[in-house]
Design a protein around this motif. Structure first.
Motif, PDB file in Angstrom:
ATOM      1  N   TYR A  33       0.876  -1.010  -0.093  1.00  0.00           N
ATOM      2  CA  TYR A  33       0.126  -0.073  -0.029  1.00  0.00           C
ATOM      3  C   TYR A  33       0.730   1.075   0.066  1.00  0.00           C
ATOM      4  O   TYR A  33       0.732   2.130  -0.684  1.00  0.00           O
ATOM      5  N   ALA A  34       1.773   1.158   0.839  1.00  0.00           N
ATOM      6  CA  ALA A  34       2.582   2.618   0.812  1.00  0.00           C
ATOM      7  C   ALA A  34       3.446   2.664  -0.426  1.00  0.00           C
ATOM      8  O   ALA A  34       3.828   3.724  -0.768  1.00  0.00           O
ATOM      9  N   GLY A  35       3.555   1.438  -1.185  1.00  0.00           N
ATOM     10  CA  GLY A  35       4.361   1.565  -2.513  1.00  0.00           C
ATOM     11  C   GLY A  35       3.660   2.230  -3.694  1.00  0.00           C
ATOM     12  O   GLY A  35       3.802   2.235  -4.757  1.00  0.00           O
ATOM     13  N   ASP A  36       2.123   2.263  -3.399  1.00  0.00           N
ATOM     14  CA  ASP A  36       1.244   2.937  -4.243  1.00  0.00           C
ATOM     15  C   ASP A  36       1.515   4.330  -4.506  1.00  0.00           C
ATOM     16  O   ASP A  36       1.319   4.921  -3.357  1.00  0.00           O
ATOM     17  N   GLU A  37       1.710   4.695  -5.546  1.00  0.00           N
ATOM     18  CA  GLU A  37       1.969   6.111  -5.967  1.00  0.00           C
ATOM     19  C   GLU A  37       0.959   7.012  -5.293  1.00  0.00           C
ATOM     20  O   GLU A  37       1.182   8.050  -4.758  1.00  0.00           O
ATOM     21  N   ARG A  38      -0.290   6.529  -5.182  1.00  0.00           N
ATOM     22  CA  ARG A  38      -1.523   7.324  -4.758  1.00  0.00           C
ATOM     23  C   ARG A  38      -1.512   7.577  -3.524  1.00  0.00           C
ATOM     24  O   ARG A  38      -1.943   8.726  -2.845  1.00  0.00           O
ATOM     25  N   VAL A  39      -0.787   6.745  -2.655  1.00  0.00           N
ATOM     26  CA  VAL A  39      -0.599   6.886  -1.404  1.00  0.00           C
ATOM     27  C   VAL A  39       0.451   7.675  -0.942  1.00  0.00           C
ATOM     28  O   VAL A  39       0.367   8.696  -0.315  1.00  0.00           O
ATOM     29  N   ALA A  40       1.905   7.314  -1.755  1.00  0.00           N
ATOM     30  CA  ALA A  40       2.896   8.115  -1.470  1.00  0.00           C
ATOM     31  C   ALA A  40       2.674   9.415  -1.732  1.00  0.00           C
ATOM     32  O   ALA A  40       3.506  10.339  -0.850  1.00  0.00           O
ATOM     33  N   ARG A  41       2.171  10.144  -2.533  1.00  0.00           N
ATOM     34  CA  ARG A  41       2.391  11.139  -2.980  1.00  0.00           C
ATOM     35  C   ARG A  41       1.665  12.265  -2.217  1.00  0.00           C
ATOM     36  O   ARG A  41       1.778  13.341  -2.055  1.00  0.00           O
ATOM     37  N   PHE A  42       0.755  11.398  -1.097  1.00  0.00           N
ATOM     38  CA  PHE A  42      -0.136  12.539  -0.268  1.00  0.00           C
ATOM     39  C   PHE A  42       0.645  12.372   1.395  1.00  0.00           C
ATOM     40  O   PHE A  42      -0.099  12.963   2.113  1.00  0.00           O
ATOM     41  N   THR A  43       1.942  11.908   1.013  1.00  0.00           N
ATOM     42  CA  THR A  43       2.548  11.898   2.402  1.00  0.00           C
ATOM     43  C   THR A  43       3.943  12.678   2.408  1.00  0.00           C
ATOM     44  O   THR A  43       4.500  12.948   1.156  1.00  0.00           O
ATOM     45  N   ASN A 125      -7.089   9.491  23.207  1.00  0.00           N
ATOM     46  CA  ASN A 125      -5.952  10.467  23.611  1.00  0.00           C
ATOM     47  C   ASN A 125      -4.835   9.627  24.381  1.00  0.00           C
ATOM     48  O   ASN A 125      -4.730   9.999  25.420  1.00  0.00           O
ATOM     49  N   PRO A 126      -4.421   8.460  23.785  1.00  0.00           N
ATOM     50  CA  PRO A 126      -3.376   7.676  24.293  1.00  0.00           C
ATOM     51  C   PRO A 126      -1.976   8.242  25.099  1.00  0.00           C
ATOM     52  O   PRO A 126      -1.482   7.784  26.206  1.00  0.00           O
ATOM     53  N   GLN A 127      -1.570   9.549  24.928  1.00  0.00           N
ATOM     54  CA  GLN A 127      -0.713  10.311  25.149  1.00  0.00           C
ATOM     55  C   GLN A 127      -0.872  11.212  26.253  1.00  0.00           C
ATOM     56  O   GLN A 127      -0.095  12.013  26.560  1.00  0.00           O
ATOM     57  N   ASN A 128      -2.110  11.560  26.446  1.00  0.00           N
ATOM     58  CA  ASN A 128      -2.827  12.631  27.136  1.00  0.00           C
ATOM     59  C   ASN A 128      -1.869  13.987  26.561  1.00  0.00           C
ATOM     60  O   ASN A 128      -1.512  14.642  27.187  1.00  0.00           O
ATOM     61  N   ALA A 129      -2.227  14.335  25.141  1.00  0.00           N
ATOM     62  CA  ALA A 129      -1.910  15.370  24.314  1.00  0.00           C
ATOM     63  C   ALA A 129      -2.712  16.502  24.899  1.00  0.00           C
ATOM     64  O   ALA A 129      -3.972  16.434  25.256  1.00  0.00           O
ATOM     65  N   GLN A 130      -2.206  17.582  24.925  1.00  0.00           N
ATOM     66  CA  GLN A 130      -3.012  19.113  25.153  1.00  0.00           C
ATOM     67  C   GLN A 130      -3.140  19.291  23.832  1.00  0.00           C
ATOM     68  O   GLN A 130      -4.349  19.847  23.703  1.00  0.00           O
ATOM     69  N   THR A 131      -2.384  19.194  22.797  1.00  0.00           N
ATOM     70  CA  THR A 131      -2.744  19.874  21.304  1.00  0.00           C
ATOM     71  C   THR A 131      -2.080  18.921  20.600  1.00  0.00           C
ATOM     72  O   THR A 131      -1.025  18.301  20.689  1.00  0.00           O
ATOM     73  N   ILE A 132      -2.922  18.580  19.366  1.00  0.00           N
ATOM     74  CA  ILE A 132      -2.547  17.772  18.395  1.00  0.00           C
ATOM     75  C   ILE A 132      -2.448  18.661  16.935  1.00  0.00           C
ATOM     76  O   ILE A 132      -3.600  19.526  16.732  1.00  0.00           O
ATOM     77  N   PHE A 133      -1.590  18.444  16.113  1.00  0.00           N
ATOM     78  CA  PHE A 133      -1.472  19.314  15.145  1.00  0.00           C
ATOM     79  C   PHE A 133      -1.716  18.485  13.930  1.00  0.00           C
ATOM     80  O   PHE A 133      -1.384  17.188  14.099  1.00  0.00           O
ATOM     81  N   ALA A 134      -1.888  18.890  12.926  1.00  0.00           N
ATOM     82  CA  ALA A 134      -1.831  17.913  11.471  1.00  0.00           C
ATOM     83  C   ALA A 134      -1.538  19.176  10.183  1.00  0.00           C
ATOM     84  O   ALA A 134      -1.899  20.283  10.139  1.00  0.00           O
ATOM     85  N   SER A 135      -1.451  18.438   9.212  1.00  0.00           N
ATOM     86  CA  SER A 135      -1.064  19.217   8.014  1.00  0.00           C
ATOM     87  C   SER A 135      -1.274  18.139   6.895  1.00  0.00           C
ATOM     88  O   SER A 135      -0.894  17.101   6.843  1.00  0.00           O
ATOM     89  N   ASN A 140      -5.074  17.518  -1.550  1.00  0.00           N
ATOM     90  CA  ASN A 140      -5.618  16.185  -0.760  1.00  0.00           C
ATOM     91  C   ASN A 140      -6.876  17.003   0.063  1.00  0.00           C
ATOM     92  O   ASN A 140      -7.086  16.971   1.393  1.00  0.00           O
ATOM     93  N   ALA A 141      -8.097  17.316  -0.677  1.00  0.00           N
ATOM     94  CA  ALA A 141      -9.336  17.848   0.055  1.00  0.00           C
ATOM     95  C   ALA A 141      -9.959  16.977   0.926  1.00  0.00           C
ATOM     96  O   ALA A 141     -10.254  17.370   2.071  1.00  0.00           O
ATOM     97  N   ALA A 142      -9.671  15.552   0.464  1.00  0.00           N
ATOM     98  CA  ALA A 142     -10.510  14.693   1.317  1.00  0.00           C
ATOM     99  C   ALA A 142      -9.727  14.593   2.815  1.00  0.00           C
ATOM    100  O   ALA A 142     -10.664  14.439   3.665  1.00  0.00           O
ATOM    101  N   SER A 143      -8.575  14.438   2.887  1.00  0.00           N
ATOM    102  CA  SER A 143      -7.964  14.576   4.124  1.00  0.00           C
ATOM    103  C   SER A 143      -7.916  15.803   4.917  1.00  0.00           C
ATOM    104  O   SER A 143      -8.332  15.792   6.366  1.00  0.00           O
ATOM    105  N   ALA A 144      -8.333  16.914   4.429  1.00  0.00           N
ATOM    106  CA  ALA A 144      -8.608  18.150   4.920  1.00  0.00           C
ATOM    107  C   ALA A 144     -10.232  18.060   5.583  1.00  0.00           C
ATOM    108  O   ALA A 144     -10.233  18.331   6.784  1.00  0.00           O
ATOM    109  N   ARG A 145     -10.947  17.463   4.821  1.00  0.00           N
ATOM    110  CA  ARG A 145     -12.243  17.031   5.336  1.00  0.00           C
ATOM    111  C   ARG A 145     -12.296  16.294   6.544  1.00  0.00           C
ATOM    112  O   ARG A 145     -13.015  16.654   7.845  1.00  0.00           O
ATOM    113  N   VAL A 146     -11.513  15.311   6.551  1.00  0.00           N
ATOM    114  CA  VAL A 146     -11.023  14.231   7.890  1.00  0.00           C
ATOM    115  C   VAL A 146     -10.958  15.328   9.119  1.00  0.00           C
ATOM    116  O   VAL A 146     -11.461  15.144   9.901  1.00  0.00           O
TER     117      VAL A 146
END
Length: 181
Positions: A33-43, A125-135, A140-146
């Motif tokens: 799966y990670a070798g699939d270009e459709r996956v790799a290009r969004f990481t 929240n397995p690490q008791n995070a105060q803040t979680i970031f993401a980019s 990749n609008a689908a991931s932004a909607r998530v």
């Protein structure tokens, strides 16, 4: 939709799948799966094409007790689904802050798996995070909607280098304050 999540020794059970620690036996499906270009290009970090041994090196790194990132496999075998439907991880930053990242195998795109996995991590929240970031990459609008559907707030635009694309790619950055009270 509210997911019932139970955290037990890094296993997070949801209605649709389990989030479990990575195993050495996952190498083949992670490579596929990670070798699939459709996956790799969004990481940012997965190269394409995927060099031999990359999945094994990744697994060894996240299984090391001193690893800076906690990674779970989206495993649907409990309900007759795929053994590796994707990965989700929390990367330690500082001051109880983490960055969440995930990818889903193309066969499971548009099925709600990513949203369910993010929601499960947020609920546990397995690490008791105060803040979680993401980019996410801006194409990749689908991931932004998530992220927005899971309560993340837009912070701004930036850019990150994509190993698969061999270029800097515009990103949207998000954060979510966690309620640990």
């Amino acid at each position: 939709m509210k997911l019932e999540t139970i955290a037990t020794d890094k296993l997070l059970e949801t209605e649709r799948f389990d989030l479990r620690p990575v195993r050495e036996s996952d190498a083949g499906l992670i490579s596929l799966y990670a070798g699939d270009e459709r996956v790799a290009r969004f990481t940012t970090s997965i190269p394409h094409p995927l060099p031999p041994g990359t999945a094994e090196a990744f697994i060894a790194r996240v299984m090391d007790p001193d690893h800076p990132e906690d990674v779970w496999v989206m495993d649907g075998t409990r309900i007759g689904g795929g053994e590796v439907m994707g990965l989700i991880g929390l990367d330690r930053m500082d001051r109880d802050q983490f960055e969440i990242g995930y990818w889903v195998a193309p066969a499971y795109w548009n099925s709600g798996i990513a949203s369910a996995a993010v929601e499960a991590i947020l609920l546990a929240n397995p690490q008791n995070a105060q803040t979680i970031f993401a980019s996410v990459f801006q194409d990749n609008a689908a991931s932004a909607r998530v992220l927005t559907n899971c309560g993340f707030r837009y912070l701004g635009d930036a850019e990150s280098f994509s190993v698969a694309r061999k270029a800097n790619v515009p990103t949207w950055t998000y954060s979510r304050a966690m309620d640990n009270g």
